[in-house]
Write a protein that holds these residues in place. Structure first.
Motif, PDB file in Angstrom:
ATOM      1  N   ARG A 129      -8.760  21.902  -0.803  1.00 30.03           N
ATOM      2  CA  ARG A 129      -8.145  23.131  -0.305  1.00 30.03           C
ATOM      3  C   ARG A 129      -6.636  22.952  -0.337  1.00 30.03           C
ATOM      4  O   ARG A 129      -6.131  21.829  -0.344  1.00 30.03           O
ATOM      5  N   CYS A 130      -5.938  24.066  -0.346  1.00 34.61           N
ATOM      6  CA  CYS A 130      -4.481  24.005  -0.406  1.00 34.61           C
ATOM      7  C   CYS A 130      -3.949  23.280   0.830  1.00 34.61           C
ATOM      8  O   CYS A 130      -4.295  23.637   1.965  1.00 34.61           O
ATOM      9  N   SER A 131      -3.095  22.270   0.615  1.00 37.05           N
ATOM     10  CA  SER A 131      -2.591  21.485   1.747  1.00 37.05           C
ATOM     11  C   SER A 131      -1.667  22.313   2.645  1.00 37.05           C
ATOM     12  O   SER A 131      -1.488  21.996   3.812  1.00 37.05           O
ATOM     13  N   LEU A 132      -1.096  23.382   2.098  1.00 33.96           N
ATOM     14  CA  LEU A 132      -0.186  24.209   2.890  1.00 33.96           C
ATOM     15  C   LEU A 132      -0.896  25.295   3.687  1.00 33.96           C
ATOM     16  O   LEU A 132      -0.515  25.588   4.816  1.00 33.96           O
ATOM     17  N   CYS A 133      -1.924  25.931   3.065  1.00 36.26           N
ATOM     18  CA  CYS A 133      -2.467  27.130   3.720  1.00 36.26           C
ATOM     19  C   CYS A 133      -3.983  27.118   3.868  1.00 36.26           C
ATOM     20  O   CYS A 133      -4.553  28.076   4.394  1.00 36.26           O
ATOM     21  N   ASN A 134      -4.657  26.077   3.393  1.00 38.71           N
ATOM     22  CA  ASN A 134      -6.109  25.919   3.570  1.00 38.71           C
ATOM     23  C   ASN A 134      -6.947  26.849   2.693  1.00 38.71           C
ATOM     24  O   ASN A 134      -8.159  26.932   2.843  1.00 38.71           O
TER      25      ASN A 134
ATOM     26  N   GLN B  75      -4.354  25.707  -8.745  1.00 35.81           N
ATOM     27  CA  GLN B  75      -3.409  26.550  -8.015  1.00 35.81           C
ATOM     28  C   GLN B  75      -4.112  27.213  -6.832  1.00 35.81           C
ATOM     29  O   GLN B  75      -5.263  27.637  -6.931  1.00 35.81           O
ATOM     30  N   CYS B  76      -3.376  27.302  -5.731  1.00 38.96           N
ATOM     31  CA  CYS B  76      -3.882  27.974  -4.535  1.00 38.96           C
ATOM     32  C   CYS B  76      -4.139  29.447  -4.849  1.00 38.96           C
ATOM     33  O   CYS B  76      -3.302  30.118  -5.459  1.00 38.96           O
ATOM     34  N   VAL B  77      -5.294  29.953  -4.408  1.00 40.47           N
ATOM     35  CA  VAL B  77      -5.660  31.344  -4.716  1.00 40.47           C
ATOM     36  C   VAL B  77      -4.961  32.354  -3.802  1.00 40.47           C
ATOM     37  O   VAL B  77      -4.989  33.554  -4.071  1.00 40.47           O
ATOM     38  N   ASN B  78      -4.346  31.868  -2.723  1.00 42.24           N
ATOM     39  CA  ASN B  78      -3.645  32.771  -1.807  1.00 42.24           C
ATOM     40  C   ASN B  78      -2.392  33.323  -2.505  1.00 42.24           C
ATOM     41  O   ASN B  78      -1.487  32.557  -2.828  1.00 42.24           O
ATOM     42  N   PRO B  79      -2.317  34.659  -2.721  1.00 41.21           N
ATOM     43  CA  PRO B  79      -1.186  35.221  -3.464  1.00 41.21           C
ATOM     44  C   PRO B  79       0.161  34.948  -2.803  1.00 41.21           C
ATOM     45  O   PRO B  79       1.189  34.921  -3.476  1.00 41.21           O
ATOM     46  N   GLU B  80       0.172  34.719  -1.496  1.00 39.76           N
ATOM     47  CA  GLU B  80       1.435  34.445  -0.815  1.00 39.76           C
ATOM     48  C   GLU B  80       1.842  32.976  -0.889  1.00 39.76           C
ATOM     49  O   GLU B  80       2.902  32.595  -0.419  1.00 39.76           O
ATOM     50  N   CYS B  81       0.971  32.141  -1.429  1.00 41.18           N
ATOM     51  CA  CYS B  81       1.245  30.700  -1.477  1.00 41.18           C
ATOM     52  C   CYS B  81       1.346  30.221  -2.925  1.00 41.18           C
ATOM     53  O   CYS B  81       2.421  29.860  -3.381  1.00 41.18           O
ATOM     54  N   GLN B  82       0.225  30.215  -3.624  1.00 40.89           N
ATOM     55  CA  GLN B  82       0.180  29.852  -5.057  1.00 40.89           C
ATOM     56  C   GLN B  82       0.720  28.452  -5.372  1.00 40.89           C
ATOM     57  O   GLN B  82       1.194  28.197  -6.473  1.00 40.89           O
TER      58      GLN B  82
HETATM   59 ZN   LIG Z   1      -1.876  27.749  -0.387  1.00 43.45          ZN
END
Ligand SMILES: [Zn+2]
Length: 167
Positions: free
Chosen positions: A100-105, A134-141
Protein backbone atom coordinates in the motif's frame (compact mmCIF):
# COMPACT_ATOMS: atom_id res chain seq x y z
CA UNK A 1 -5.17 -7.93 9.59
CA UNK A 2 -5.75 -4.17 9.57
CA UNK A 3 -4.29 -1.57 11.93
CA UNK A 4 -4.79 1.85 13.41
CA UNK A 5 -1.48 3.31 14.62
CA UNK A 6 -1.31 6.05 17.23
CA UNK A 7 0.49 9.32 16.63
CA UNK A 8 3.90 8.11 17.88
CA UNK A 9 4.22 5.55 15.08
CA UNK A 10 4.70 7.50 11.83
CA UNK A 11 7.64 5.45 10.59
CA UNK A 12 6.12 2.14 11.68
CA UNK A 13 2.95 3.11 9.77
CA UNK A 14 4.94 3.58 6.54
CA UNK A 15 6.69 0.24 7.03
CA UNK A 16 3.47 -1.69 7.69
CA UNK A 17 1.96 -0.24 4.50
CA UNK A 18 5.00 -1.32 2.46
CA UNK A 19 4.52 -4.82 3.93
CA UNK A 20 0.94 -4.73 2.55
CA UNK A 21 -0.88 -4.15 5.84
CA UNK A 22 -3.83 -1.77 5.59
CA UNK A 23 -2.82 0.79 8.23
CA UNK A 24 -4.55 4.04 9.16
CA UNK A 25 -2.39 6.55 11.05
CA UNK A 26 -4.16 8.46 13.83
CA UNK A 27 -2.66 11.76 12.63
CA UNK A 28 -4.33 11.26 9.25
CA UNK A 29 -7.69 11.38 11.04
CA UNK A 30 -7.06 14.89 12.42
CA UNK A 31 -8.42 16.50 9.25
CA UNK A 32 -11.32 14.07 9.06
CA UNK A 33 -12.58 14.71 12.58
CA UNK A 34 -11.16 18.24 12.91
CA UNK A 35 -9.81 17.35 16.34
CA UNK A 36 -6.17 17.43 17.42
CA UNK A 37 -5.27 15.27 19.17
CA UNK A 38 -7.94 12.71 18.37
CA UNK A 39 -9.60 11.64 21.64
CA UNK A 40 -9.16 7.98 22.64
CA UNK A 41 -12.88 7.31 22.40
CA UNK A 42 -12.95 8.34 18.75
CA UNK A 43 -9.90 6.23 17.97
CA UNK A 44 -11.50 3.27 19.68
CA UNK A 45 -14.76 3.76 17.80
CA UNK A 46 -13.00 4.17 14.45
CA UNK A 47 -10.95 1.01 15.04
CA UNK A 48 -14.04 -0.96 15.98
CA UNK A 49 -16.06 0.29 13.02
CA UNK A 50 -13.31 -0.50 10.53
CA UNK A 51 -12.22 -3.71 12.23
CA UNK A 52 -8.67 -2.59 13.06
CA UNK A 53 -6.24 -3.49 15.80
CA UNK A 54 -4.91 -0.38 17.55
CA UNK A 55 -1.13 -0.14 17.90
CA UNK A 56 -0.35 2.17 20.79
CA UNK A 57 2.30 3.13 23.30
CA UNK A 58 -0.30 4.47 25.68
CA UNK A 59 -0.70 1.77 28.31
CA UNK A 60 -3.92 3.09 29.92
CA UNK A 61 -5.52 3.23 26.46
CA UNK A 62 -4.35 -0.31 25.70
CA UNK A 63 -5.81 -1.40 29.02
CA UNK A 64 -9.26 -0.15 28.04
CA UNK A 65 -9.32 -2.43 24.97
CA UNK A 66 -6.76 -5.17 25.71
CA UNK A 67 -8.18 -7.56 23.09
CA UNK A 68 -8.33 -4.95 20.36
CA UNK A 69 -4.96 -3.29 20.83
CA UNK A 70 -1.24 -3.99 20.97
CA UNK A 71 1.02 -2.09 23.34
CA UNK A 72 4.58 -1.48 22.10
CA UNK A 73 7.54 -0.44 24.23
CA UNK A 74 10.91 1.18 23.58
CA UNK A 75 12.17 2.97 20.51
CA UNK A 76 13.05 2.22 16.90
CA UNK A 77 11.02 0.85 14.04
CA UNK A 78 12.79 -2.53 13.89
CA UNK A 79 12.24 -2.98 17.61
CA UNK A 80 8.51 -2.28 17.06
CA UNK A 81 8.38 -4.71 14.13
CA UNK A 82 10.00 -7.38 16.27
CA UNK A 83 7.42 -6.95 19.04
CA UNK A 84 4.58 -7.08 16.52
CA UNK A 85 5.97 -10.25 15.00
CA UNK A 86 6.14 -11.86 18.43
CA UNK A 87 2.65 -10.78 19.46
CA UNK A 88 0.76 -11.24 16.18
CA UNK A 89 3.00 -13.53 14.16
CA UNK A 90 3.18 -10.99 11.33
CA UNK A 91 5.07 -11.69 8.11
CA UNK A 92 7.13 -8.91 6.60
CA UNK A 93 7.25 -9.42 2.86
CA UNK A 94 7.71 -6.72 0.28
CA UNK A 95 5.60 -7.47 -2.76
CA UNK A 96 4.76 -4.28 -4.59
CA UNK A 97 1.66 -5.88 -6.15
CA UNK A 98 0.08 -5.98 -2.69
CA UNK A 99 1.88 -3.14 -0.96
CA UNK A 100 0.00 0.00 0.00
CA UNK A 101 1.10 3.57 -0.50
CA UNK A 102 3.42 4.52 2.38
CA UNK A 103 2.01 8.06 2.39
CA UNK A 104 -1.74 7.54 2.15
CA UNK A 105 -2.48 3.79 2.54
CA UNK A 106 -4.15 3.50 -0.89
CA UNK A 107 -3.52 0.55 -3.18
CA UNK A 108 -0.82 0.64 -5.86
CA UNK A 109 -1.17 -0.16 -9.52
CA UNK A 110 1.57 -1.37 -11.80
CA UNK A 111 2.72 1.08 -14.45
CA UNK A 112 2.51 -0.79 -17.75
CA UNK A 113 4.85 1.49 -19.65
CA UNK A 114 7.45 3.49 -17.76
CA UNK A 115 7.40 6.18 -20.43
CA UNK A 116 4.09 7.29 -18.91
CA UNK A 117 5.88 8.52 -15.79
CA UNK A 118 9.23 9.49 -17.29
CA UNK A 119 8.79 13.17 -16.36
CA UNK A 120 8.28 12.29 -12.71
CA UNK A 121 11.47 10.25 -12.29
CA UNK A 122 15.06 11.33 -12.22
CA UNK A 123 17.02 10.14 -15.22
CA UNK A 124 19.11 7.43 -13.57
CA UNK A 125 16.04 5.89 -11.88
CA UNK A 126 14.22 5.88 -15.21
CA UNK A 127 17.14 4.24 -16.99
CA UNK A 128 18.04 1.69 -14.33
CA UNK A 129 14.62 0.36 -13.30
CA UNK A 130 11.84 -1.09 -15.44
CA UNK A 131 9.08 -1.93 -12.98
CA UNK A 132 7.20 0.86 -11.25
CA UNK A 133 4.03 1.09 -9.21
CA UNK A 134 1.89 4.14 -8.54
CA UNK A 135 -0.57 5.05 -5.81
CA UNK A 136 -4.14 4.96 -7.16
CA UNK A 137 -5.22 7.93 -5.03
CA UNK A 138 -5.51 10.84 -7.52
CA UNK A 139 -4.42 13.31 -4.83
CA UNK A 140 -1.25 11.34 -4.08
CA UNK A 141 0.03 9.33 -7.08
CA UNK A 142 3.36 8.57 -5.39
CA UNK A 143 5.59 6.29 -7.45
CA UNK A 144 7.34 3.22 -6.02
CA UNK A 145 10.03 0.87 -7.26
CA UNK A 146 12.35 -1.76 -5.84
CA UNK A 147 15.27 0.60 -5.31
CA UNK A 148 18.18 0.44 -2.86
CA UNK A 149 15.92 1.65 -0.01
CA UNK A 150 13.85 -1.52 -0.34
CA UNK A 151 16.96 -3.72 -0.40
CA UNK A 152 18.18 -1.93 2.73
CA UNK A 153 14.90 -2.63 4.55
CA UNK A 154 15.12 -6.33 3.61
CA UNK A 155 18.73 -6.55 4.77
CA UNK A 156 18.03 -4.86 8.09
CA UNK A 157 14.94 -6.95 8.71
CA UNK A 158 17.01 -10.07 8.26
CA UNK A 159 19.77 -8.96 10.60
CA UNK A 160 17.56 -7.44 13.27
CA UNK A 161 14.65 -9.84 13.38
CA UNK A 162 16.17 -13.19 12.52
CA UNK A 163 19.40 -12.80 14.48
CA UNK A 164 17.34 -11.80 17.51
CA UNK A 165 19.53 -8.83 18.39
CA UNK A 166 17.86 -5.71 19.74
CA UNK A 167 17.65 -2.75 17.32
ZN1 LIG B 1 -0.69 7.52 -1.91
Amino acid sequence: MKFLTDSMFGKLTRFLRIFSYDTVYANDLIDVYELDPIPDDILREFAEKTNRIVITRDYPFHNKIPDKSIYLEGEGVYNFLKQLKEKLDLEYNIDMQHARCSLCNSELKKIENKNEIKDELNESTYLYYDTFYQCVNPECQKIFWNGPHIEEIKRRLKSKLISGSDI
